[in-house]
Design a protein around this motif. Sequence first.
Motif, PDB file in Angstrom:
ATOM      1  N   SER A 112       0.898  -0.992  -0.083  1.00 29.61           N
ATOM      2  CA  SER A 112      -0.200   0.219   0.407  1.00 29.61           C
ATOM      3  C   SER A 112       0.611   1.290  -0.314  1.00 29.61           C
ATOM      4  CB  SER A 112      -0.898   0.489   1.490  1.00 29.61           C
ATOM      5  OG  SER A 112       0.007   0.457   2.536  1.00 29.61           O
ATOM      6  N   PHE A 113       2.229   1.084   0.847  1.00 26.37           N
ATOM      7  CA  PHE A 113       3.135   2.649   0.116  1.00 26.37           C
ATOM      8  C   PHE A 113       3.880   1.781  -1.077  1.00 26.37           C
ATOM      9  CE2 PHE A 113       7.212   4.338   1.339  1.00 26.37           C
ATOM     10  CZ  PHE A 113       6.703   5.341   1.578  1.00 26.37           C
ATOM     11  N   GLU A 114       2.763   2.487  -1.643  1.00 26.60           N
ATOM     12  CA  GLU A 114       2.892   3.731  -2.912  1.00 26.60           C
ATOM     13  C   GLU A 114       4.026   3.978  -3.843  1.00 26.60           C
ATOM     14  OE1 GLU A 114      -0.587   2.923  -5.031  1.00 26.60           O
ATOM     15  OE2 GLU A 114      -0.928   1.319  -4.545  1.00 26.60           O
ATOM     16  N   PHE A 115       4.055   5.442  -3.058  1.00 25.46           N
ATOM     17  CA  PHE A 115       4.841   6.384  -2.951  1.00 25.46           C
ATOM     18  C   PHE A 115       5.694   6.157  -4.077  1.00 25.46           C
ATOM     19  CE2 PHE A 115       7.901   9.692  -2.699  1.00 25.46           C
ATOM     20  CZ  PHE A 115       7.238  11.108  -2.888  1.00 25.46           C
ATOM     21  N   PRO A 116       6.995   5.331  -3.595  1.00 27.11           N
ATOM     22  CA  PRO A 116       8.314   5.528  -4.147  1.00 27.11           C
ATOM     23  C   PRO A 116       8.175   4.206  -5.549  1.00 27.11           C
ATOM     24  CG  PRO A 116       8.740   4.960  -1.896  1.00 27.11           C
ATOM     25  CD  PRO A 116       7.208   5.193  -1.903  1.00 27.11           C
ATOM     26  N   ARG A 117       7.448   3.863  -5.971  1.00 25.50           N
ATOM     27  CA  ARG A 117       7.098   3.419  -6.640  1.00 25.50           C
ATOM     28  C   ARG A 117       6.535   4.229  -8.044  1.00 25.50           C
ATOM     29  NH1 ARG A 117       5.391  -0.880  -3.188  1.00 25.50           N
ATOM     30  NH2 ARG A 117       3.924  -0.022  -3.578  1.00 25.50           N
ATOM     31  N   ALA A 118       5.428   5.003  -7.633  1.00 20.89           N
ATOM     32  CA  ALA A 118       5.158   6.129  -8.662  1.00 20.89           C
ATOM     33  C   ALA A 118       5.564   6.984  -8.786  1.00 20.89           C
ATOM     34  CB  ALA A 118       3.507   6.794  -7.462  1.00 20.89           C
ATOM     35  N   ALA A 119       6.812   7.906  -7.737  1.00 18.14           N
ATOM     36  CA  ALA A 119       7.951   8.608  -7.783  1.00 18.14           C
ATOM     37  C   ALA A 119       8.526   8.197  -9.047  1.00 18.14           C
ATOM     38  CB  ALA A 119       8.212   8.843  -7.084  1.00 18.14           C
ATOM     39  N   ALA A 120       9.085   6.934  -8.524  1.00 13.12           N
ATOM     40  CA  ALA A 120       9.890   6.402 -10.128  1.00 13.12           C
ATOM     41  C   ALA A 120       9.531   5.851 -11.041  1.00 13.12           C
ATOM     42  CB  ALA A 120      10.879   5.142  -9.771  1.00 13.12           C
ATOM     43  N   ALA A 121       8.217   5.506 -11.098  1.00 10.25           N
ATOM     44  CA  ALA A 121       7.286   5.489 -12.335  1.00 10.25           C
ATOM     45  C   ALA A 121       7.479   7.326 -13.316  1.00 10.25           C
ATOM     46  CB  ALA A 121       5.813   5.588 -12.522  1.00 10.25           C
ATOM     47  N   ASN A 122       7.102   8.201 -12.907  1.00  4.31           N
ATOM     48  CA  ASN A 122       7.222   9.294 -13.640  1.00  4.31           C
ATOM     49  C   ASN A 122       8.746   9.283 -13.939  1.00  4.31           C
ATOM     50  OD1 ASN A 122       4.638  10.330 -13.135  1.00  4.31           O
ATOM     51  ND2 ASN A 122       6.089  10.654 -10.910  1.00  4.31           N
ATOM     52  N   LEU A 123       9.992   8.669 -14.229  1.00  4.28           N
ATOM     53  CA  LEU A 123      10.920   8.873 -14.301  1.00  4.28           C
ATOM     54  C   LEU A 123      11.682   7.423 -15.514  1.00  4.28           C
ATOM     55  CD1 LEU A 123      13.046   8.805 -11.458  1.00  4.28           C
ATOM     56  CD2 LEU A 123      12.133  10.796 -12.892  1.00  4.28           C
ATOM     57  N   ASP A 124      12.213   7.527 -17.065  1.00  4.00           N
ATOM     58  CA  ASP A 124      12.671   6.670 -16.943  1.00  4.00           C
ATOM     59  C   ASP A 124      13.802   5.895 -16.786  1.00  4.00           C
ATOM     60  OD1 ASP A 124      15.477   7.419 -18.316  1.00  4.00           O
ATOM     61  OD2 ASP A 124      14.232   8.661 -19.978  1.00  4.00           O
ATOM     62  N   ASP A 125      14.212   4.571 -17.746  1.00  5.55           N
ATOM     63  CA  ASP A 125      15.193   3.685 -16.953  1.00  5.55           C
ATOM     64  C   ASP A 125      16.550   4.430 -16.546  1.00  5.55           C
ATOM     65  OD1 ASP A 125      13.719   1.851 -16.791  1.00  5.55           O
ATOM     66  OD2 ASP A 125      14.531   0.527 -18.330  1.00  5.55           O
ATOM     67  N   ALA A 126      17.288   5.055 -17.413  1.00  5.46           N
ATOM     68  CA  ALA A 126      18.140   6.054 -17.764  1.00  5.46           C
ATOM     69  C   ALA A 126      17.923   7.198 -15.919  1.00  5.46           C
ATOM     70  CB  ALA A 126      18.519   6.940 -18.541  1.00  5.46           C
ATOM     71  N   GLU A 127      16.931   7.423 -16.692  1.00  3.82           N
ATOM     72  CA  GLU A 127      17.342   8.513 -14.954  1.00  3.82           C
ATOM     73  C   GLU A 127      16.859   8.520 -13.847  1.00  3.82           C
ATOM     74  OE1 GLU A 127      14.184  12.129 -17.637  1.00  3.82           O
ATOM     75  OE2 GLU A 127      13.382  10.140 -17.071  1.00  3.82           O
ATOM     76  N   ARG A 128      16.136   6.620 -13.491  1.00  8.60           N
ATOM     77  CA  ARG A 128      15.918   5.968 -12.542  1.00  8.60           C
ATOM     78  C   ARG A 128      17.086   5.721 -11.569  1.00  8.60           C
ATOM     79  NH1 ARG A 128      11.473   4.351 -14.170  1.00  8.60           N
ATOM     80  NH2 ARG A 128      11.848   2.527 -15.591  1.00  8.60           N
ATOM     81  N   GLU A 129      18.253   5.311 -12.869  1.00  8.02           N
ATOM     82  CA  GLU A 129      19.690   5.173 -12.421  1.00  8.02           C
ATOM     83  C   GLU A 129      20.646   5.986 -12.274  1.00  8.02           C
ATOM     84  OE1 GLU A 129      21.569   2.877 -15.794  1.00  8.02           O
ATOM     85  OE2 GLU A 129      20.055   1.466 -15.747  1.00  8.02           O
ATOM     86  N   GLN A 130      20.121   7.148 -12.788  1.00  5.46           N
ATOM     87  CA  GLN A 130      20.720   8.690 -13.004  1.00  5.46           C
ATOM     88  C   GLN A 130      20.636   9.302 -11.559  1.00  5.46           C
ATOM     89  OE1 GLN A 130      19.907  11.682 -15.262  1.00  5.46           O
ATOM     90  NE2 GLN A 130      22.410  13.291 -14.281  1.00  5.46           N
ATOM     91  N   LEU A 131      19.547   9.230 -10.851  1.00  6.22           N
ATOM     92  CA  LEU A 131      19.137   9.848  -9.624  1.00  6.22           C
ATOM     93  C   LEU A 131      19.682   8.410  -8.759  1.00  6.22           C
ATOM     94  CD1 LEU A 131      17.047  11.492  -8.237  1.00  6.22           C
ATOM     95  CD2 LEU A 131      15.022   9.958  -8.306  1.00  6.22           C
ATOM     96  N   THR A 132      19.401   7.553  -8.680  1.00  2.82           N
ATOM     97  CA  THR A 132      20.105   6.598  -7.624  1.00  2.82           C
ATOM     98  C   THR A 132      21.431   7.174  -8.091  1.00  2.82           C
ATOM     99  OG1 THR A 132      18.476   4.680  -8.119  1.00  2.82           O
ATOM    100  CG2 THR A 132      20.417   3.926  -7.186  1.00  2.82           C
ATOM    101  N   ALA A 133      22.382   6.820  -8.199  1.00  4.89           N
ATOM    102  CA  ALA A 133      23.630   7.533  -8.318  1.00  4.89           C
ATOM    103  C   ALA A 133      23.724   9.023  -7.294  1.00  4.89           C
ATOM    104  CB  ALA A 133      24.528   7.486  -9.513  1.00  4.89           C
ATOM    105  N   LEU A 134      23.116   9.719  -8.404  1.00  4.11           N
ATOM    106  CA  LEU A 134      23.367  11.587  -7.411  1.00  4.11           C
ATOM    107  C   LEU A 134      22.474  10.844  -5.768  1.00  4.11           C
ATOM    108  CD1 LEU A 134      21.728  12.857  -9.990  1.00  4.11           C
ATOM    109  CD2 LEU A 134      24.029  12.973  -9.153  1.00  4.11           C
TER     110      LEU A 134
END
Length: 142
Positions: A112-134
């Motif tokens: 039920s805690f969907e926030f991280p998944r919903a926020a990450a869904a707004n990013l493409d794969d490369a953006e998710r990897e970049q945000l993770t690294a940053l």
Amino acid sequence: MAVPSVPANAATALEQAMFTFVDAYNQAWETAASEHDMSTAHACVLGRVETRRSMGELAEELRCDASNITQIVARLEARDLVHREPNPEDRRSRHIVRTPSGDDLYGEFEQSFEFPRAAAANLDDAEREQLTALLQKALRAA
């Protein structure tokens, strides 16, 4: 739990965005916890006892007084979500262990805690990897 709002003195757009993100995350965590009749602290402790943990470890990790952990564990225990068992290496201390009911409830909470998944869904794969690294880089400096 009071959730902070963006401080008026946030100097940069980055600071404002970080405060806004943390605020939204905290509000979503609180909402998900309340949907399962838990406080945010209950959800936090229940999540951290996936493996056996001592009360002292929990208090240190959560940066709170041991008496707070004792109260939270007592409430979780009353709901049969955790139990205490002797530490096999030191009989003077107890480990906190999630029960099968606790495992089930925490699994439902995580779904039920969907926030991280919903926020990450707004990013493409490369953006998710970049945000993770940053984020990892920023946390090393903190």
